[in-house]
Design a protein around this motif. Sequence first.
Motif, PDB file in Angstrom:
ATOM      1  N   ILE A 274     -24.682  19.381  16.611  1.00 24.24           N
ATOM      2  CA  ILE A 274     -23.330  18.855  16.409  1.00 24.24           C
ATOM      3  C   ILE A 274     -22.694  19.492  15.178  1.00 24.24           C
ATOM      4  CG2 ILE A 274     -22.005  16.789  15.787  1.00 24.24           C
ATOM      5  CD1 ILE A 274     -23.991  15.187  17.568  1.00 24.24           C
ATOM      6  N   HIS A 275     -23.451  19.528  14.090  1.00 24.11           N
ATOM      7  CA  HIS A 275     -22.943  20.114  12.844  1.00 24.11           C
ATOM      8  C   HIS A 275     -22.642  21.604  13.029  1.00 24.11           C
ATOM      9  CE1 HIS A 275     -22.260  20.650   8.595  1.00 24.11           C
ATOM     10  NE2 HIS A 275     -23.126  21.658   8.598  1.00 24.11           N
ATOM     11  N   LYS A 276     -23.494  22.302  13.772  1.00 23.28           N
ATOM     12  CA  LYS A 276     -23.302  23.739  14.000  1.00 23.28           C
ATOM     13  C   LYS A 276     -21.974  24.007  14.686  1.00 23.28           C
ATOM     14  CE  LYS A 276     -25.595  26.213  17.273  1.00 23.28           C
ATOM     15  NZ  LYS A 276     -26.768  26.873  17.892  1.00 23.28           N
ATOM     16  N   TYR A 277     -21.664  23.259  15.747  1.00 22.18           N
ATOM     17  CA  TYR A 277     -20.426  23.507  16.492  1.00 22.18           C
ATOM     18  C   TYR A 277     -19.199  23.015  15.734  1.00 22.18           C
ATOM     19  CZ  TYR A 277     -23.691  24.939  19.978  1.00 22.18           C
ATOM     20  OH  TYR A 277     -24.706  25.599  20.613  1.00 22.18           O
ATOM     21  N   GLN A 278     -19.337  21.963  14.954  1.00 24.09           N
ATOM     22  CA  GLN A 278     -18.227  21.533  14.100  1.00 24.09           C
ATOM     23  C   GLN A 278     -17.924  22.624  13.060  1.00 24.09           C
ATOM     24  OE1 GLN A 278     -19.658  17.783  12.550  1.00 24.09           O
ATOM     25  NE2 GLN A 278     -18.458  16.611  14.040  1.00 24.09           N
ATOM     26  N   SER A 279     -18.971  23.201  12.478  1.00 21.39           N
ATOM     27  CA  SER A 279     -18.802  24.247  11.465  1.00 21.39           C
ATOM     28  C   SER A 279     -18.139  25.488  12.048  1.00 21.39           C
ATOM     29  CB  SER A 279     -20.145  24.639  10.859  1.00 21.39           C
ATOM     30  OG  SER A 279     -20.717  23.549  10.184  1.00 21.39           O
ATOM     31  N   ILE A 280     -18.562  25.885  13.242  1.00 22.34           N
ATOM     32  CA  ILE A 280     -17.961  27.061  13.881  1.00 22.34           C
ATOM     33  C   ILE A 280     -16.474  26.827  14.108  1.00 22.34           C
ATOM     34  CG2 ILE A 280     -17.878  28.420  16.023  1.00 22.34           C
ATOM     35  CD1 ILE A 280     -20.952  28.027  16.182  1.00 22.34           C
TER      36      ILE A 280
ATOM     37  N   ALA B 147     -10.024  25.113  12.748  1.00 24.02           N
ATOM     38  CA  ALA B 147      -9.811  23.852  13.453  1.00 24.02           C
ATOM     39  C   ALA B 147      -9.949  22.663  12.509  1.00 24.02           C
ATOM     40  CB  ALA B 147     -10.817  23.710  14.590  1.00 24.02           C
ATOM     41  N   ASP B 148      -9.228  21.605  12.827  1.00 21.56           N
ATOM     42  CA  ASP B 148      -9.395  20.323  12.152  1.00 21.56           C
ATOM     43  C   ASP B 148     -10.106  19.403  13.139  1.00 21.56           C
ATOM     44  OD1 ASP B 148      -7.996  21.044   9.819  1.00 21.56           O
ATOM     45  OD2 ASP B 148      -6.088  20.625  10.796  1.00 21.56           O
ATOM     46  N   ILE B 149     -11.321  18.970  12.805  1.00 20.03           N
ATOM     47  CA  ILE B 149     -12.080  18.087  13.683  1.00 20.03           C
ATOM     48  C   ILE B 149     -11.485  16.687  13.571  1.00 20.03           C
ATOM     49  CG2 ILE B 149     -14.358  17.164  14.252  1.00 20.03           C
ATOM     50  CD1 ILE B 149     -14.182  20.230  14.531  1.00 20.03           C
ATOM     51  N   LEU B 150     -11.041  16.147  14.687  1.00 23.29           N
ATOM     52  CA  LEU B 150     -10.455  14.813  14.687  1.00 23.29           C
ATOM     53  C   LEU B 150     -11.512  13.752  14.936  1.00 23.29           C
ATOM     54  CD1 LEU B 150      -7.261  15.611  16.778  1.00 23.29           C
ATOM     55  CD2 LEU B 150      -7.505  15.536  14.293  1.00 23.29           C
ATOM     56  N   GLU B 151     -12.426  14.054  15.876  1.00 20.98           N
ATOM     57  CA  GLU B 151     -13.437  13.054  16.249  1.00 20.98           C
ATOM     58  C   GLU B 151     -14.571  13.745  16.994  1.00 20.98           C
ATOM     59  OE1 GLU B 151     -13.452   8.752  18.516  1.00 20.98           O
ATOM     60  OE2 GLU B 151     -11.987  10.234  19.133  1.00 20.98           O
ATOM     61  N   THR B 152     -15.788  13.300  16.733  1.00 23.02           N
ATOM     62  CA  THR B 152     -16.947  13.761  17.492  1.00 23.02           C
ATOM     63  C   THR B 152     -17.711  12.529  17.941  1.00 23.02           C
ATOM     64  OG1 THR B 152     -17.100  15.784  16.173  1.00 23.02           O
ATOM     65  CG2 THR B 152     -19.041  15.170  17.441  1.00 23.02           C
ATOM     66  N   GLN B 153     -17.936  12.435  19.239  1.00 18.81           N
ATOM     67  CA  GLN B 153     -18.624  11.276  19.791  1.00 18.81           C
ATOM     68  C   GLN B 153     -19.941  11.705  20.424  1.00 18.81           C
ATOM     69  OE1 GLN B 153     -16.156   9.171  22.564  1.00 18.81           O
ATOM     70  NE2 GLN B 153     -14.445   9.021  21.146  1.00 18.81           N
ATOM     71  N   HIS B 154     -21.007  11.028  20.019  1.00 16.53           N
ATOM     72  CA  HIS B 154     -22.320  11.229  20.621  1.00 16.53           C
ATOM     73  C   HIS B 154     -22.405  10.212  21.760  1.00 16.53           C
ATOM     74  CE1 HIS B 154     -26.583  10.936  21.286  1.00 16.53           C
ATOM     75  NE2 HIS B 154     -26.845  11.850  20.374  1.00 16.53           N
ATOM     76  N   ARG B 155     -22.278  10.666  22.981  1.00 15.41           N
ATOM     77  CA  ARG B 155     -22.193   9.763  24.133  1.00 15.41           C
ATOM     78  C   ARG B 155     -23.558   9.386  24.708  1.00 15.41           C
ATOM     79  NH1 ARG B 155     -17.098   8.412  26.194  1.00 15.41           N
ATOM     80  NH2 ARG B 155     -15.536   9.469  24.941  1.00 15.41           N
ATOM     81  N   GLY B 156     -24.621   9.948  24.149  1.00 15.54           N
ATOM     82  CA  GLY B 156     -25.959   9.556  24.557  1.00 15.54           C
ATOM     83  C   GLY B 156     -26.500  10.318  25.760  1.00 15.54           C
ATOM     84  N   LYS B 157     -27.723   9.942  26.129  1.00 14.30           N
ATOM     85  CA  LYS B 157     -28.421  10.598  27.233  1.00 14.30           C
ATOM     86  C   LYS B 157     -27.976   9.960  28.556  1.00 14.30           C
ATOM     87  CE  LYS B 157     -32.717  11.655  26.607  1.00 14.30           C
ATOM     88  NZ  LYS B 157     -34.179  11.641  26.516  1.00 14.30           N
ATOM     89  N   ARG B 158     -27.601  10.830  29.489  1.00 10.09           N
ATOM     90  CA  ARG B 158     -27.147  10.357  30.797  1.00 10.09           C
ATOM     91  C   ARG B 158     -27.737  11.224  31.891  1.00 10.09           C
ATOM     92  NH1 ARG B 158     -20.843   8.657  30.070  1.00 10.09           N
ATOM     93  NH2 ARG B 158     -21.151   7.485  28.170  1.00 10.09           N
ATOM     94  N   ARG B 159     -27.808  10.638  33.064  1.00 13.27           N
ATOM     95  CA  ARG B 159     -28.295  11.376  34.227  1.00 13.27           C
ATOM     96  C   ARG B 159     -27.204  12.328  34.708  1.00 13.27           C
ATOM     97  NH1 ARG B 159     -32.404  11.250  37.504  1.00 13.27           N
ATOM     98  NH2 ARG B 159     -32.183  11.700  39.714  1.00 13.27           N
TER      99      ARG B 159
END
Length: 108
Positions: A24-30, A36-48
Amino acid sequence: MNYMYETMYILRPDLNDEAIDQEIHKYQSIAQEQGADILETQHRGKRRLAYEIQDQREGIYIQMNYQGPGNIIAPLERAMRLSEEVIRYLTVKQNILAEEALAEAAEE
C-alpha cells in the motif's frame, strides 16, 4: 489539469499484514512522486474472486482514491503490472475535475 482517479488492486491472499502495508505504501509513494494527492486508501480485506486468477481463488482488495494529472497513471500501473504481489488492477478516471469535486464538497 487535475482529475479524480480510483485505482482498485488485488493482492495475493498469502501476504501478511506487514507485506500488505508495504505494498500500500509503495503504490501511494509512486503516485505521490508523480504529483498525486492521495485522498483515501481503503483496505477492503480478503474476498473470494469471481474466477481464478493466477491460480488464486481469493485476493486482498485495496482501493486508492487520488487526484492529479493524467501522467501519474502509467508509472503506477507499470509498477503493478511488474509486481508479483498484485494479481489484478484497474484504474478509473472520475468524470469530474478535482476542482469541481472540492467545490461540491465545500457546498455540502
